[in-house]
Design a protein around this motif. Structure first.
Motif, mmCIF file in Angstrom:
data_model
loop_
_atom_site.group_PDB
_atom_site.id
_atom_site.type_symbol
_atom_site.label_atom_id
_atom_site.label_comp_id
_atom_site.label_asym_id
_atom_site.label_seq_id
_atom_site.Cartn_x
_atom_site.Cartn_y
_atom_site.Cartn_z
ATOM 1 N N TYR A 1 19.361 78.509 36.940
ATOM 2 C CA TYR A 1 19.418 79.634 37.876
ATOM 3 C C TYR A 1 19.599 79.162 39.311
ATOM 4 C CZ TYR A 1 18.303 83.918 40.317
ATOM 5 O OH TYR A 1 18.367 85.006 41.143
ATOM 6 N N THR A 2 18.819 78.168 39.735
ATOM 7 C CA THR A 2 18.945 77.693 41.115
ATOM 8 C C THR A 2 20.295 77.028 41.355
ATOM 9 O OG1 THR A 2 17.807 75.641 40.544
ATOM 10 C CG2 THR A 2 16.479 77.428 41.489
ATOM 11 N N ASP A 3 20.799 76.305 40.372
ATOM 12 C CA ASP A 3 22.103 75.666 40.521
ATOM 13 C C ASP A 3 23.212 76.717 40.585
ATOM 14 O OD1 ASP A 3 23.750 73.153 40.487
ATOM 15 O OD2 ASP A 3 24.568 74.152 38.700
ATOM 16 N N ALA A 4 23.116 77.740 39.738
ATOM 17 C CA ALA A 4 24.156 78.773 39.716
ATOM 18 C C ALA A 4 24.144 79.605 40.994
ATOM 19 C CB ALA A 4 23.976 79.665 38.494
ATOM 20 N N THR A 5 22.967 79.934 41.508
ATOM 21 C CA THR A 5 22.929 80.709 42.750
ATOM 22 C C THR A 5 23.407 79.861 43.931
ATOM 23 O OG1 THR A 5 20.581 80.163 43.000
ATOM 24 C CG2 THR A 5 21.130 82.297 42.023
ATOM 25 N N LYS A 6 23.102 78.577 43.922
ATOM 26 C CA LYS A 6 23.562 77.702 44.996
ATOM 27 C C LYS A 6 25.088 77.592 44.989
ATOM 28 C CE LYS A 6 23.002 73.351 44.490
ATOM 29 N NZ LYS A 6 22.428 72.003 44.347
ATOM 30 N N ARG A 7 25.680 77.654 43.814
ATOM 31 C CA ARG A 7 27.139 77.566 43.697
ATOM 32 C C ARG A 7 27.823 78.926 43.833
ATOM 33 N NH1 ARG A 7 28.993 72.699 41.507
ATOM 34 N NH2 ARG A 7 27.307 71.298 40.952
ATOM 35 N N GLY A 8 27.054 79.994 43.996
ATOM 36 C CA GLY A 8 27.631 81.319 44.192
ATOM 37 C C GLY A 8 28.086 81.987 42.903
ATOM 38 N N ASN A 9 27.508 81.633 41.791
ATOM 39 C CA ASN A 9 27.871 82.228 40.505
ATOM 40 C C ASN A 9 27.214 83.602 40.388
ATOM 41 O OD1 ASN A 9 28.392 82.841 37.825
ATOM 42 N ND2 ASN A 9 28.001 80.763 37.109
ATOM 43 N N ALA B 1 21.738 84.849 36.482
ATOM 44 C CA ALA B 1 20.642 85.320 35.629
ATOM 45 C C ALA B 1 21.036 85.254 34.157
ATOM 46 C CB ALA B 1 20.249 86.737 36.007
ATOM 47 N N PHE B 2 22.273 85.579 33.842
ATOM 48 C CA PHE B 2 22.745 85.490 32.460
ATOM 49 C C PHE B 2 22.656 84.068 31.942
ATOM 50 C CE2 PHE B 2 26.331 84.296 29.741
ATOM 51 C CZ PHE B 2 25.978 84.994 28.595
ATOM 52 N N TRP B 3 23.139 83.113 32.731
ATOM 53 C CA TRP B 3 23.100 81.715 32.296
ATOM 54 C C TRP B 3 21.666 81.232 32.140
ATOM 55 C CZ3 TRP B 3 26.655 79.316 29.859
ATOM 56 C CH2 TRP B 3 27.992 79.615 30.085
ATOM 57 N N ALA B 4 20.786 81.614 33.050
ATOM 58 C CA ALA B 4 19.388 81.199 32.954
ATOM 59 C C ALA B 4 18.731 81.774 31.702
ATOM 60 C CB ALA B 4 18.622 81.631 34.189
ATOM 61 N N LEU B 5 18.985 83.051 31.418
ATOM 62 C CA LEU B 5 18.420 83.660 30.211
ATOM 63 C C LEU B 5 19.016 83.066 28.946
ATOM 64 C CD1 LEU B 5 18.160 87.406 31.244
ATOM 65 C CD2 LEU B 5 16.298 85.805 30.812
#
Length: 74
Positions: free
Chosen positions: A33-41, A45-49
């Motif tokens: 989640y933190t990596d995806a939000t940092k990259r602007g994805n 939340a979907f990937w984290a779940l």
């Protein structure tokens, strides 16, 4: 009566192993989640779940989802 002298896994060992496998999905999903939000994805939340849920339910499926996330994020 002779007491058992063999080392069977018991209380502390099983507790540590159980805690490790209970915390692993949360740690992996937090990192995703933190990596995806940092990259602007937009699907962070979907990937984290997906990673956390599959790791909790199946184990190897979560590592497969993590590999797919790492592959597609670049």
């Amino acid at each position: 009566m002779v007491p058992l002298q063999i080392g069977l896994p018991g209380g502390p060992e099983l507790l540590i192993i159980g805690l490790f496998f209970m915390l692993l999905p949360f740690v992996m999903s937090y990192w995703v989640y933190t990596d995806a939000t940092k990259r602007g994805n937009d699907n962070a939340a979907f990937w984290a779940l997906a990673v956390g849920g599959l790791t909790f339910l199946t184990g190897p499926g979560g590592f497969l989802a993590l590999a797919v996330y790492v592959w597609q994020r670049g």
